[in-house]
Design a protein around this motif. Structure first.
Motif, PDB file in Angstrom:
ATOM      1  N   VAL A  33       6.755  24.414 -62.548  1.00 57.71           N
ATOM      2  CA  VAL A  33       7.933  23.800 -63.161  1.00 57.71           C
ATOM      3  C   VAL A  33       8.484  24.659 -64.291  1.00 57.71           C
ATOM      4  O   VAL A  33       9.699  24.817 -64.412  1.00 57.71           O
ATOM      5  N   THR A  34       7.618  25.222 -65.099  1.00 57.01           N
ATOM      6  CA  THR A  34       8.091  25.959 -66.272  1.00 57.01           C
ATOM      7  C   THR A  34       8.372  27.435 -66.011  1.00 57.01           C
ATOM      8  O   THR A  34       9.326  27.980 -66.552  1.00 57.01           O
ATOM      9  N   ALA A  35       7.554  28.090 -65.204  1.00 54.76           N
ATOM     10  CA  ALA A  35       7.702  29.536 -65.033  1.00 54.76           C
ATOM     11  C   ALA A  35       8.399  29.919 -63.736  1.00 54.76           C
ATOM     12  O   ALA A  35       8.929  31.014 -63.627  1.00 54.76           O
ATOM     13  N   GLY A  36       8.361  29.055 -62.746  1.00 55.46           N
ATOM     14  CA  GLY A  36       9.052  29.361 -61.505  1.00 55.46           C
ATOM     15  C   GLY A  36       8.159  29.882 -60.401  1.00 55.46           C
ATOM     16  O   GLY A  36       6.948  29.985 -60.529  1.00 55.46           O
ATOM     17  N   TRP A  37       8.825  30.232 -59.298  1.00 54.43           N
ATOM     18  CA  TRP A  37       8.152  30.538 -58.040  1.00 54.43           C
ATOM     19  C   TRP A  37       7.133  31.670 -58.090  1.00 54.43           C
ATOM     20  O   TRP A  37       5.971  31.429 -57.812  1.00 54.43           O
ATOM     21  N   PRO A  38       7.483  32.871 -58.415  1.00 46.92           N
ATOM     22  CA  PRO A  38       6.444  33.887 -58.215  1.00 46.92           C
ATOM     23  C   PRO A  38       5.247  33.715 -59.146  1.00 46.92           C
ATOM     24  O   PRO A  38       4.128  34.038 -58.791  1.00 46.92           O
ATOM     25  N   TRP A  39       5.487  33.165 -60.332  1.00 49.52           N
ATOM     26  CA  TRP A  39       4.390  33.006 -61.291  1.00 49.52           C
ATOM     27  C   TRP A  39       3.468  31.860 -60.920  1.00 49.52           C
ATOM     28  O   TRP A  39       2.309  31.836 -61.351  1.00 49.52           O
ATOM     29  N   ALA A  40       3.931  30.915 -60.138  1.00 52.75           N
ATOM     30  CA  ALA A  40       3.085  29.796 -59.724  1.00 52.75           C
ATOM     31  C   ALA A  40       2.007  30.238 -58.741  1.00 52.75           C
ATOM     32  O   ALA A  40       1.017  29.536 -58.553  1.00 52.75           O
ATOM     33  N   LEU A  41       2.187  31.396 -58.126  1.00 54.31           N
ATOM     34  CA  LEU A  41       1.176  31.886 -57.181  1.00 54.31           C
ATOM     35  C   LEU A  41      -0.125  32.258 -57.871  1.00 54.31           C
ATOM     36  O   LEU A  41      -1.210  32.086 -57.290  1.00 54.31           O
ATOM     37  N   ILE A  42      -0.051  32.756 -59.087  1.00 56.12           N
ATOM     38  CA  ILE A  42      -1.259  33.190 -59.797  1.00 56.12           C
ATOM     39  C   ILE A  42      -2.217  32.011 -60.020  1.00 56.12           C
ATOM     40  O   ILE A  42      -3.380  32.075 -59.611  1.00 56.12           O
ATOM     41  N   PRO A  43      -1.784  30.910 -60.641  1.00 57.98           N
ATOM     42  CA  PRO A  43      -2.721  29.793 -60.803  1.00 57.98           C
ATOM     43  C   PRO A  43      -3.057  29.113 -59.472  1.00 57.98           C
ATOM     44  O   PRO A  43      -4.146  28.554 -59.324  1.00 57.98           O
ATOM     45  N   ALA A  44      -2.153  29.167 -58.492  1.00 52.49           N
ATOM     46  CA  ALA A  44      -2.455  28.546 -57.195  1.00 52.49           C
ATOM     47  C   ALA A  44      -3.595  29.279 -56.492  1.00 52.49           C
ATOM     48  O   ALA A  44      -4.524  28.654 -55.955  1.00 52.49           O
ATOM     49  N   VAL A  45      -3.551  30.598 -56.509  1.00 54.32           N
ATOM     50  CA  VAL A  45      -4.627  31.383 -55.885  1.00 54.32           C
ATOM     51  C   VAL A  45      -5.926  31.210 -56.667  1.00 54.32           C
ATOM     52  O   VAL A  45      -7.005  31.054 -56.076  1.00 54.32           O
ATOM     53  N   THR A  46      -5.818  31.202 -57.985  1.00 54.87           N
ATOM     54  CA  THR A  46      -7.002  30.987 -58.816  1.00 54.87           C
ATOM     55  C   THR A  46      -7.613  29.621 -58.551  1.00 54.87           C
ATOM     56  O   THR A  46      -8.832  29.491 -58.400  1.00 54.87           O
ATOM     57  N   MET A  47      -6.766  28.590 -58.468  1.00 56.52           N
ATOM     58  CA  MET A  47      -7.270  27.250 -58.190  1.00 56.52           C
ATOM     59  C   MET A  47      -7.934  27.199 -56.822  1.00 56.52           C
ATOM     60  O   MET A  47      -8.974  26.570 -56.659  1.00 56.52           O
ATOM     61  N   GLY A  48      -7.329  27.845 -55.843  1.00 62.78           N
ATOM     62  CA  GLY A  48      -7.923  27.852 -54.513  1.00 62.78           C
ATOM     63  C   GLY A  48      -9.305  28.480 -54.507  1.00 62.78           C
ATOM     64  O   GLY A  48     -10.252  27.934 -53.931  1.00 62.78           O
ATOM     65  N   THR A  49      -9.431  29.602 -55.180  1.00 64.58           N
ATOM     66  CA  THR A  49     -10.721  30.304 -55.209  1.00 64.58           C
ATOM     67  C   THR A  49     -11.765  29.541 -56.016  1.00 64.58           C
ATOM     68  O   THR A  49     -12.864  29.272 -55.529  1.00 64.58           O
ATOM     69  N   VAL A  50     -11.418  29.193 -57.235  1.00 63.63           N
ATOM     70  CA  VAL A  50     -12.369  28.497 -58.108  1.00 63.63           C
ATOM     71  C   VAL A  50     -12.620  27.077 -57.609  1.00 63.63           C
ATOM     72  O   VAL A  50     -13.746  26.573 -57.683  1.00 63.63           O
ATOM     73  N   GLY A  51     -11.585  26.428 -57.081  1.00 64.83           N
ATOM     74  CA  GLY A  51     -11.750  25.071 -56.566  1.00 64.83           C
ATOM     75  C   GLY A  51     -12.735  24.994 -55.421  1.00 64.83           C
ATOM     76  O   GLY A  51     -13.567  24.077 -55.361  1.00 64.83           O
ATOM     77  N   VAL A  52     -12.688  25.961 -54.527  1.00 59.15           N
ATOM     78  CA  VAL A  52     -13.658  25.997 -53.419  1.00 59.15           C
ATOM     79  C   VAL A  52     -15.061  26.205 -53.978  1.00 59.15           C
ATOM     80  O   VAL A  52     -16.020  25.552 -53.539  1.00 59.15           O
ATOM     81  N   TRP A  53     -15.199  27.101 -54.944  1.00 58.04           N
ATOM     82  CA  TRP A  53     -16.518  27.344 -55.533  1.00 58.04           C
ATOM     83  C   TRP A  53     -17.060  26.076 -56.195  1.00 58.04           C
ATOM     84  O   TRP A  53     -18.224  25.730 -56.017  1.00 58.04           O
ATOM     85  N   ILE A  54     -16.211  25.386 -56.965  1.00 58.65           N
ATOM     86  CA  ILE A  54     -16.647  24.150 -57.639  1.00 58.65           C
ATOM     87  C   ILE A  54     -17.046  23.105 -56.608  1.00 58.65           C
ATOM     88  O   ILE A  54     -18.075  22.449 -56.718  1.00 58.65           O
ATOM     89  N   TRP A  55     -16.212  22.920 -55.584  1.00 63.79           N
ATOM     90  CA  TRP A  55     -16.465  21.860 -54.613  1.00 63.79           C
ATOM     91  C   TRP A  55     -17.747  22.111 -53.802  1.00 63.79           C
ATOM     92  O   TRP A  55     -18.372  21.181 -53.334  1.00 63.79           O
ATOM     93  N   THR A  56     -18.144  23.367 -53.649  1.00 62.79           N
ATOM     94  CA  THR A  56     -19.340  23.662 -52.860  1.00 62.79           C
ATOM     95  C   THR A  56     -20.626  23.604 -53.665  1.00 62.79           C
ATOM     96  O   THR A  56     -21.712  23.800 -53.107  1.00 62.79           O
ATOM     97  N   ARG A  57     -20.562  23.326 -54.955  1.00 60.08           N
ATOM     98  CA  ARG A  57     -21.786  23.174 -55.759  1.00 60.08           C
ATOM     99  C   ARG A  57     -22.483  21.878 -55.370  1.00 60.08           C
ATOM    100  O   ARG A  57     -21.852  20.917 -54.936  1.00 60.08           O
ATOM    101  N   ALA A  58     -23.780  21.837 -55.563  1.00 59.53           N
ATOM    102  CA  ALA A  58     -24.562  20.630 -55.278  1.00 59.53           C
ATOM    103  C   ALA A  58     -24.117  19.486 -56.185  1.00 59.53           C
ATOM    104  O   ALA A  58     -23.543  19.703 -57.245  1.00 59.53           O
ATOM    105  N   GLU A  59     -24.423  18.258 -55.740  1.00 69.71           N
ATOM    106  CA  GLU A  59     -24.065  17.078 -56.562  1.00 69.71           C
ATOM    107  C   GLU A  59     -25.281  16.445 -57.176  1.00 69.71           C
ATOM    108  O   GLU A  59     -26.329  16.419 -56.756  1.00 69.71           O
TER     109      GLU A  59
END
Length: 87
Positions: free
Chosen positions: A61-87
């Motif tokens: 919303v604040t920075a626009g299209w190309p800049w939103a890719l950086i946190p989206a890719v980071t979230m995808g990578t880190v989010g998968v790592w977090i979700w695969t940790r044991a509970e």
């Protein structure tokens, strides 16, 4: 992450403070689970993913299209790592 960092630092600098964190009624159990089994509770996983998604939306919303890719890719990578940790 900040409690994990504090526990890590106190383990090397002040064992008394480290033990106080590990014995804390609210923060101690998740810290001990992480230390013993590298486990993250389901609620903590959901909270982390929701916070990261909010960051992606805020960036889009604040920075626009190309800049939103950086946190989206980071979230995808880190989010998968977090979700695969044991509970």
């Amino acid at each position: 992450p900040f409690l994990l960092l504090a526990t890590f630092c106190f383990a090397r600098s002040n064992p008394v403070w480290e033990q106080r964190l590990l014995d804390h009624p609210r923060y101690g159990p998740p810290l001990r689970r992480w230390r013993n089994r590298r486990a993250i509770s389901r609620n903590a996983k959901k909270g982390a993913l929701i916070a990261m998604a909010a960051g992606v939306v805020l960036t889009a919303v604040t920075a626009g299209w190309p800049w939103a890719l950086i946190p989206a890719v980071t979230m995808g990578t880190v989010g998968v790592w977090i979700w695969t940790r044991a509970e």
